[in-house]
Design a protein around this motif. Structure first.
Motif, PDB file in Angstrom:
ATOM      1  N   MET A  85       0.824  -1.200   0.000  1.00 10.89           N
ATOM      2  CA  MET A  85       0.000   0.000   0.000  1.00 10.89           C
ATOM      3  C   MET A  85       0.860   1.252   0.000  1.00 10.89           C
ATOM      4  SD  MET A  85      -3.091   0.903  -0.214  1.00 10.89           S
ATOM      5  CE  MET A  85      -3.749  -0.747   0.059  1.00 10.89           C
ATOM      6  N   LEU A  86       1.967   1.237   0.729  1.00 11.31           N
ATOM      7  CA  LEU A  86       2.874   2.380   0.752  1.00 11.31           C
ATOM      8  C   LEU A  86       3.461   2.638  -0.631  1.00 11.31           C
ATOM      9  CD1 LEU A  86       4.346   4.493   2.540  1.00 11.31           C
ATOM     10  CD2 LEU A  86       6.142   2.780   2.883  1.00 11.31           C
ATOM     11  N   ASN A  87       3.867   1.572  -1.314  1.00 15.22           N
ATOM     12  CA  ASN A  87       4.402   1.728  -2.672  1.00 15.22           C
ATOM     13  C   ASN A  87       3.334   2.239  -3.635  1.00 15.22           C
ATOM     14  OD1 ASN A  87       6.907   0.813  -1.825  1.00 15.22           O
ATOM     15  ND2 ASN A  87       6.462  -1.317  -2.351  1.00 15.22           N
ATOM     16  N   SER A  88       2.108   1.752  -3.474  1.00 23.41           N
ATOM     17  CA  SER A  88       1.024   2.197  -4.357  1.00 23.41           C
ATOM     18  C   SER A  88       0.742   3.682  -4.165  1.00 23.41           C
ATOM     19  CB  SER A  88      -0.246   1.379  -4.085  1.00 23.41           C
ATOM     20  OG  SER A  88      -0.025   0.012  -4.337  1.00 23.41           O
ATOM     21  N   LEU A  89       0.718   4.128  -2.915  1.00 16.39           N
ATOM     22  CA  LEU A  89       0.473   5.544  -2.644  1.00 16.39           C
ATOM     23  C   LEU A  89       1.593   6.413  -3.198  1.00 16.39           C
ATOM     24  CD1 LEU A  89      -1.106   7.816  -1.310  1.00 16.39           C
ATOM     25  CD2 LEU A  89       0.038   7.262   0.855  1.00 16.39           C
ATOM     26  N   GLU A  90       2.816   6.017  -2.975  1.00 18.04           N
ATOM     27  CA  GLU A  90       3.948   6.793  -3.463  1.00 18.04           C
ATOM     28  C   GLU A  90       3.962   6.837  -4.988  1.00 18.04           C
ATOM     29  OE1 GLU A  90       8.716   7.169  -2.398  1.00 18.04           O
ATOM     30  OE2 GLU A  90       7.666   5.264  -2.134  1.00 18.04           O
ATOM     31  N   ALA A  91       3.693   5.707  -5.624  1.00 17.37           N
ATOM     32  CA  ALA A  91       3.674   5.668  -7.086  1.00 17.37           C
ATOM     33  C   ALA A  91       2.543   6.529  -7.639  1.00 17.37           C
ATOM     34  CB  ALA A  91       3.526   4.222  -7.563  1.00 17.37           C
ATOM     35  N   PHE A  92       1.373   6.511  -6.977  1.00 14.31           N
ATOM     36  CA  PHE A  92       0.240   7.315  -7.454  1.00 14.31           C
ATOM     37  C   PHE A  92       0.567   8.801  -7.394  1.00 14.31           C
ATOM     38  CE2 PHE A  92      -3.721   9.621  -6.903  1.00 14.31           C
ATOM     39  CZ  PHE A  92      -4.504   9.088  -7.900  1.00 14.31           C
ATOM     40  N   ILE A  93       1.209   9.238  -6.331  1.00 20.58           N
ATOM     41  CA  ILE A  93       1.552  10.657  -6.192  1.00 20.58           C
ATOM     42  C   ILE A  93       2.504  11.092  -7.299  1.00 20.58           C
ATOM     43  CG2 ILE A  93       2.728  12.333  -4.719  1.00 20.58           C
ATOM     44  CD1 ILE A  93       1.628  10.821  -2.297  1.00 20.58           C
ATOM     45  N   PHE A  94       3.562  10.327  -7.501  1.00 18.62           N
ATOM     46  CA  PHE A  94       4.552  10.710  -8.515  1.00 18.62           C
ATOM     47  C   PHE A  94       3.964  10.651  -9.926  1.00 18.62           C
ATOM     48  CE2 PHE A  94       7.904   9.256  -5.320  1.00 18.62           C
ATOM     49  CZ  PHE A  94       8.136  10.557  -4.890  1.00 18.62           C
ATOM     50  N   GLU A  95       3.206   9.619 -10.221  1.00 12.10           N
ATOM     51  CA  GLU A  95       2.645   9.487 -11.570  1.00 12.10           C
ATOM     52  C   GLU A  95       1.625  10.580 -11.862  1.00 12.10           C
ATOM     53  OE1 GLU A  95       1.073   5.587 -11.838  1.00 12.10           O
ATOM     54  OE2 GLU A  95       3.033   4.585 -11.812  1.00 12.10           O
ATOM     55  N   THR A  96       0.789  10.908 -10.888  1.00  7.09           N
ATOM     56  CA  THR A  96      -0.224  11.936 -11.112  1.00  7.09           C
ATOM     57  C   THR A  96       0.413  13.315 -11.249  1.00  7.09           C
ATOM     58  OG1 THR A  96      -1.756  10.602  -9.772  1.00  7.09           O
ATOM     59  CG2 THR A  96      -2.400  12.870 -10.259  1.00  7.09           C
ATOM     60  N   GLN A  97       1.421  13.602 -10.455  1.00  3.17           N
ATOM     61  CA  GLN A  97       2.123  14.875 -10.610  1.00  3.17           C
ATOM     62  C   GLN A  97       2.734  15.004 -12.000  1.00  3.17           C
ATOM     63  OE1 GLN A  97       4.867  14.789  -7.305  1.00  3.17           O
ATOM     64  NE2 GLN A  97       3.482  15.951  -5.965  1.00  3.17           N
ATOM     65  N   LYS A 113      -3.074  19.153  -3.337  1.00  4.60           N
ATOM     66  CA  LYS A 113      -3.376  17.948  -2.550  1.00  4.60           C
ATOM     67  C   LYS A 113      -2.272  16.890  -2.704  1.00  4.60           C
ATOM     68  CE  LYS A 113      -7.272  19.190  -0.748  1.00  4.60           C
ATOM     69  NZ  LYS A 113      -7.409  19.346   0.734  1.00  4.60           N
ATOM     70  N   LEU A 114      -1.734  16.757  -3.899  1.00 10.24           N
ATOM     71  CA  LEU A 114      -0.654  15.794  -4.095  1.00 10.24           C
ATOM     72  C   LEU A 114       0.600  16.213  -3.352  1.00 10.24           C
ATOM     73  CD1 LEU A 114      -1.041  15.055  -7.927  1.00 10.24           C
ATOM     74  CD2 LEU A 114      -1.686  13.559  -6.042  1.00 10.24           C
ATOM     75  N   ARG A 115       0.872  17.482  -3.337  1.00  4.03           N
ATOM     76  CA  ARG A 115       2.051  17.968  -2.617  1.00  4.03           C
ATOM     77  C   ARG A 115       1.890  17.764  -1.120  1.00  4.03           C
ATOM     78  NH1 ARG A 115       2.309  22.227  -5.118  1.00  4.03           N
ATOM     79  NH2 ARG A 115       1.154  23.637  -3.718  1.00  4.03           N
ATOM     80  N   GLU A 116       0.702  17.996  -0.606  1.00  7.36           N
ATOM     81  CA  GLU A 116       0.456  17.766   0.822  1.00  7.36           C
ATOM     82  C   GLU A 116       0.607  16.284   1.181  1.00  7.36           C
ATOM     83  OE1 GLU A 116      -3.401  19.265   1.555  1.00  7.36           O
ATOM     84  OE2 GLU A 116      -2.807  21.397   1.484  1.00  7.36           O
ATOM     85  N   ALA A 117       0.111  15.416   0.309  1.00  9.88           N
ATOM     86  CA  ALA A 117       0.254  13.975   0.566  1.00  9.88           C
ATOM     87  C   ALA A 117       1.715  13.548   0.550  1.00  9.88           C
ATOM     88  CB  ALA A 117      -0.545  13.184  -0.456  1.00  9.88           C
ATOM     89  N   SER A 118       2.496  14.132  -0.358  1.00  6.95           N
ATOM     90  CA  SER A 118       3.912  13.801  -0.425  1.00  6.95           C
ATOM     91  C   SER A 118       4.651  14.255   0.840  1.00  6.95           C
ATOM     92  CB  SER A 118       4.526  14.443  -1.663  1.00  6.95           C
ATOM     93  OG  SER A 118       5.907  14.151  -1.750  1.00  6.95           O
ATOM     94  N   GLU A 119       4.315  15.441   1.321  1.00  4.85           N
ATOM     95  CA  GLU A 119       4.932  15.930   2.555  1.00  4.85           C
ATOM     96  C   GLU A 119       4.511  15.077   3.753  1.00  4.85           C
ATOM     97  OE1 GLU A 119       3.703  19.942   2.757  1.00  4.85           O
ATOM     98  OE2 GLU A 119       5.050  20.651   1.142  1.00  4.85           O
ATOM     99  N   TRP A 120       3.244  14.626   3.727  1.00  8.62           N
ATOM    100  CA  TRP A 120       2.785  13.771   4.828  1.00  8.62           C
ATOM    101  C   TRP A 120       3.540  12.440   4.836  1.00  8.62           C
ATOM    102  CZ3 TRP A 120       0.246   9.010   4.477  1.00  8.62           C
ATOM    103  CH2 TRP A 120      -0.259   8.491   5.676  1.00  8.62           C
ATOM    104  N   MET A 121       3.811  11.911   3.665  1.00  4.81           N
ATOM    105  CA  MET A 121       4.567  10.661   3.585  1.00  4.81           C
ATOM    106  C   MET A 121       5.989  10.838   4.100  1.00  4.81           C
ATOM    107  SD  MET A 121       3.498   8.671   0.109  1.00  4.81           S
ATOM    108  CE  MET A 121       4.710   7.453   0.510  1.00  4.81           C
ATOM    109  N   ASP A 122       6.606  11.966   3.782  1.00  2.43           N
ATOM    110  CA  ASP A 122       7.973  12.199   4.241  1.00  2.43           C
ATOM    111  C   ASP A 122       8.052  12.340   5.749  1.00  2.43           C
ATOM    112  OD1 ASP A 122       8.804  12.113   1.630  1.00  2.43           O
ATOM    113  OD2 ASP A 122       8.724  14.295   1.345  1.00  2.43           O
ATOM    114  N   GLU A 123       7.008  12.875   6.348  1.00  8.75           N
ATOM    115  CA  GLU A 123       7.040  13.108   7.794  1.00  8.75           C
ATOM    116  C   GLU A 123       6.435  11.961   8.592  1.00  8.75           C
ATOM    117  OE1 GLU A 123       5.076  16.802   8.410  1.00  8.75           O
ATOM    118  OE2 GLU A 123       6.575  17.993   7.306  1.00  8.75           O
ATOM    119  N   ASP A 124       5.217  11.581   8.241  1.00 12.92           N
ATOM    120  CA  ASP A 124       4.493  10.592   9.046  1.00 12.92           C
ATOM    121  C   ASP A 124       4.086   9.340   8.265  1.00 12.92           C
ATOM    122  OD1 ASP A 124       4.580  12.487  11.109  1.00 12.92           O
ATOM    123  OD2 ASP A 124       2.730  13.428  10.388  1.00 12.92           O
ATOM    124  N   GLY A 125       4.188   9.381   6.962  1.00 11.69           N
ATOM    125  CA  GLY A 125       3.647   8.285   6.164  1.00 11.69           C
ATOM    126  C   GLY A 125       4.332   6.956   6.378  1.00 11.69           C
TER     127      GLY A 125
END
Length: 913
Positions: free
Chosen positions: A687-699, A722-734
């Motif tokens: 799930m972590l890989n799917s979320l990270e891949a979705f953020i990068f691909e959509t950007q 929203k994608l940028r916020e999700a990416s920052e959330w992953m770097d900090e707490d994700g």
């Protein structure tokens, strides 16, 4: 169902269970499948039997062996610890080879366990169960269905305690073991299955020389066809002789090369510390030593290199093949030993062996082959089977044969028990003269050395009328060396205590005792079982029947005793009355009896004659036996009835106590918890890989032209934020978030971008779908025009059918034009009115109508035309004028170019219909 083979995993650190994905066995049934487990995640088609237990994850195979940073958590070579007590020399040797592990004694069973921390400890059976469970996971991924059945191969020299330990490990893993098959037997089965045509009534002997990681085994196998009651003549393999060396293998060579490299590093004096005291550094050297041994099999010299061996010091040293062979010189001298032992056991000569075949990874060492060739006096050795996969191939065939879901050609297997087993008991003896009671110790061979199995045996204990006990022990093991005997363990297997014998004897004092019968069974896995013990006796029953006058008379007509009575031995002859002859009357023709050729007369006269004879005989008997007034003769018949009663049995295991039921349940739960943890961890990582891949691909997609067309500037900016916020959330707490949190975050982002992805996907589908619809409209219209041109007398379509097709064509054409025009008026960022699913629905409706008419034309029968009347003059022949048939032009898939001026028929082909 799957086949896991522990053969190569235990014998080669870099080998393991093998698989042929998509093999014939895997394609026989969709309900149950048989697999040889392959390391699908390994590139070398083999997996090491090793497991690494980190704090929050488990690694298997090469991934586990690669964890040299923490060798304390890597567990391998579990074979040497299965079925061994803490005081076994094998345990001491394991501790010497792997000093990083802490082996402790189980206070109840006396076995060993690994203690990685104060709260975490694992037994060798639990660790092996993890490997089995991992192998099952590989098979389930391939089969896409649950798997619970297994066939497991074990070394041929495994004793009863070791075989039970493997069964316990499989039970902890939740596997049902169909059979434990010896690895040498599995290799022989694989060899014979692929050479079935070469096997005939003449016995052919083959030797398999198997040198793995920890041991070497030489096996003599005889192939021959035999006749069976069930399936006629079938091929059979029989294990004739087995020789082995428990300490000769490739791992001992690796250890010597490792120690040699450590000595070279110490001599270089790049560090004041002794590298042998650093567990991590020695683990790195062992890994390099294994690579070095492999490379030296094809090269004369090689340079060993280890970066950052200790204290950030790199190590580099050149090692030649000659140095390697000198290090292992004493090991190479032991290579011919198993061959001679196998010949001695089989009572055969080397000349009787047709071929010697190499098996096992360590046979690839050139010096091993050189010494073996010299010892057997052959020009070459057989290398025509896969040294790593042969055991797995044979085991999977056996699994298919045991499964009810598969049908394979029978191949009979007669395995042999290497270690003899006997029954020992003491019987009380009393000397007649002195009246002193003594005990005599008796031994009875239950299974001799090399006895074939599966086999059942029954031993009868006579002269026992009270409760007693007997022992099941190993027989004569003088063929083992003193070192092997110390490693072997306890020579005593089980004490059997019988109760209830005295009560059963007292209850049947009037019966004849046939002894206490113990029923033994050595099953297909080579495990000895005591099925039952019964007390057997026989009771005599007397049946009396009476023989009276009527019965005696009947005997006179041919059914009596074999000994004839007095005065009736001669045949009775009855003549015709003289008066009849004198009166001139003709006597009646004699009646021929259907049972004999004697001449008989009237039955009434014969019956009276027989009664007279009986009365004469009776009077003579009464005169001879004065005072005897008995008129009845009694005949007694004795019948014996066999009665068997089960005796209560208590088993006391002497070699190695089995784990209790509670221990097995606890171990099974421990392994299941680890499996659940691994699955949860795998799901979270996925799930972590799917979320990270979705953020990068959509950007990245937001910068592509086709996505920018369907989204307004405000919408694109909102999605980007929203994608940028999700990416920052992953770097900090994700990376510390739970699986549910990651899944929710991914779901939010997908819902945010759902409309954008939908509009892009629709615009991608429009050209292809519209082109197909235009083509079908043109083709249908041409077909309709051609159908209406058919003459009325040849018409096969009704007017209703043609009108229906015309209606569908017109409605579809109007819908397409109106919808396309409406879509052109809309902005690309708005929801489209032209949907691909609607176009597909129109295509399906129109295609159905056209196909209906085409099928009708295909199966329509031509109409019979009446012949025209001949108006020509007589004498001229009537000639039939051929009727011209109208050919429908071929139908095209391509739409015609309206500017080309060509007819639509020139672009039509019938392939669509």
């Amino acid at each position: 169902m799957f086949t896991f083979t522990a053969h190569h995993g235990w014998k080669e650190p870099d080998t393991g269970c093998s698989c042929l994905p998509g093999s014939g066995f895997a394609q026989m049934s969709r309900e149950r499948k048989v697999f040889m487990i392959d390391s699908f995640r390994e590139s070398r088609r083999k997996t090491a039997t090793a497991v690494c237990l980190k704090e929050n994850e488990r690694l298997f195979g090469d991934s586990a062996l690669g964890s040299v940073k923490n060798p304390k958590m890597v567990y391998r070579h579990l074979q040497s610890l299965l079925g061994k007590r803490h005081d076994s020399p094998q345990v001491a040797l394991y501790q010497k080879r792997f000093p990083e592990h802490q082996l402790h004694e189980d206070p109840v069973r006396g076995t060993v366990y690994f203690k990685s921390s104060e709260d975490v400890q694992y037994t060798p059976e639990e660790l092996l169960g993890m490997v089995l469970n991992y192998s099952r996971g590989l098979a389930q991924d391939f089969a896409e269905q649950p798997i619970k059945d297994a066939v497991i191969t074990v070394p041929a020299f495994f004793n009863q305690a070791q075989r039970r330990a493997v069964l316990h490990a499989a039970q902890m893993a939740g596997l049902k073991v169909l059979q434990l098959i010896n690895d040498n037997t599995a290799v022989a089965l694989n060899y014979g299955v692929f050479r079935r045509k070469d096997i005939d009534g003449t016995a052919k002997s083959v030797m398999f020389y198997d040198m793995g990681s920890s041991s070497t085994t030489a096996t003599i196998v005889t192939y021959q066809t035999v006749k069976t009651k069930e399936s006629g003549s079938q091929p059979q393999l029989q294990i004739r002789g087995v020789g082995f060396d428990l300490g000769l293998g490739g791992f001992e060579m690796d250890l010597r090369v490792r120690d040699h490299l450590a000595q070279i590093f110490n001599q270089q004096k790049k560090s004041p510390k002794d590298v042998k005291e650093n567990h991590r550094a020695m683990a790195k050297l062992l890994k390099e030593a294994q690579r070095l041994k492999t490379v030296l099999s094809a090269n004369m010299e090689f340079t060993a290199q280890v970066e950052g061996l200790m204290d950030d010091i790199d190590f580099k040293a050149k090692v030649t093949r000659a140095e390697f062979e000198n290090l292992c010189a004493d090991l190479f001298e032991r290579v011919p030993g198993p061959v001679q032992d196998a010949l001695t056991v089989a009572e055969m000569k080397l000349e009787e062996i047709e071929q010697i075949i190499l098996v096992g990874g360590s046979t690839r060492v050139p010096k091993v082959q050189e010494v073996l060739l010299k010892a057997v006096g052959r020009e070459e050795l057989g290398k025509n089977i896969n040294a790593d996969e042969a055991a797995a191939m044979g085991a999977v065939y056996q699994a298919a044969a045991l499964s009810k879901a598969f049908k394979v050609k029978p191949f009979l297997v007669r395995d042999a028990a290497i270690f003899p087993i006997q029954v020992e008991f003491s019987r009380e003896m009393e000397e007649e003269e002195e009246g002193i009671k003594t005990f005599k110790h008796n031994k009875r061979i239950l299974f001799q050395r090399m006895a074939p199995y599966p086999q059942r045996k029954v031993i009868t204990f006579n002269r026992y009328n009270d409760d007693f006990e007997f022992n099941i022990n190993y027989g004569d093991l003088s063929f083992l060396s003193e070192a092997d005997l110390r490693v072997f363990g306890s020579l005593n297997l089980t004490t059997v205590r019988l109760s209830g014998v005295g009560d059963s004897f007292q209850k049947h004092t009037d019966a004849e005792s046939k002894g206490i019968k113990a029923h033994f069974n050595m099953d297909e896995s080579g495990v000895l079982l005591l099925d039952r013990v019964s007390y057997t006796h026989t009771r005599t029953h007397t049946h009396t029947h009476h023989t009276e006058l009527g019965n005696t008379i009947s005997t006179l007509f041919g059914g009596g005793p074999s000994e004839p009575a007095p005065n009736v031995t001669d045949p009775v002859q009855v003549a015709a009355p003289p008066a009849a002859e004198e009166a001139g009357t003709k006597a009646e023709a004699p009646v021929r009896s259907p049972r004999c050729n004697q001449t008989c007369v009237c039955l009434q006269e014969l019956f009276l004659t027989q009664i007279n004879v009986f009365l004469l005989v009776k009077e003579e008997k009464e005169e001879e036996k004065a005072g005897n007034t008995e008129t009845e003769k009694k005949i007694k018949t004795q019948k014996k009835m066999k009665i068997s009663e089960d005796v209560t049995v208590e088993l006391v295991v002497n070699d190695l106590p089995d784990p209790t039921a509670d221990d097995l349940i606890a171990s099974k739960k421990k392994l299941q918890d680890l499996t659940d943890r691994d699955l949860a961890k795998h799901e979270r990582e996925k799930m972590l890989n799917s979320l990270e891949a979705f953020i990068f691909e959509t950007q990245d997609k937001l910068h592509q032209e086709e996505y920018q067309q369907v989204v307004t500037e405000e919408g694109r900016e909102h999605i980007s934020v929203k994608l940028r916020e999700a990416s920052e959330w992953m770097d900090e707490d994700g990376y510390a978030a739970t699986t549910k949190q990651l899944k929710d975050k991914l779901s939010q982002l997908r819902n945010l971008c759902k409309d954008m992805f939908f509009r892009v996907e629709e615009r991608r589908k429009w050209p292809e779908r519209l082109a197909a619809l235009n083509t079908l409209l043109n083709t249908s219209a041409f077909f309709l025009r051609s159908a209406r041109l058919i003459p009325e007398e040849d018409q096969i379509f009704t007017e209703v059918e043609l009108n229906m097709l015309e209606k569908v064509i017109n409605e579809t054409s109007v819908w397409k034009n109106e919808t396309v025009l409406e879509q052109e008026k809309r902005s690309p960022s708005e929801r489209p009115v032209l949907l691909s699913k609607d176009i597909e629905a129109k295509l399906a409706l129109l295609d159905r109508e056209v196909n209906y008419l085409l099928n009708k034309a295909k199966f329509a029968k031509p109409k019979i035309k009446s012949k025209p009347k001949n108006s020509t003059s007589a004498g001229k022949e009537n000639k039939t004028i051929p009727v011209a048939e109208e050919t429908v032009p071929p139908v095209s898939e391509e739409s015609p170019d309206p500017q080309s001026g060509e007819s639509p028929a020139e672009h039509l082909t019938p392939t669509r219909f």
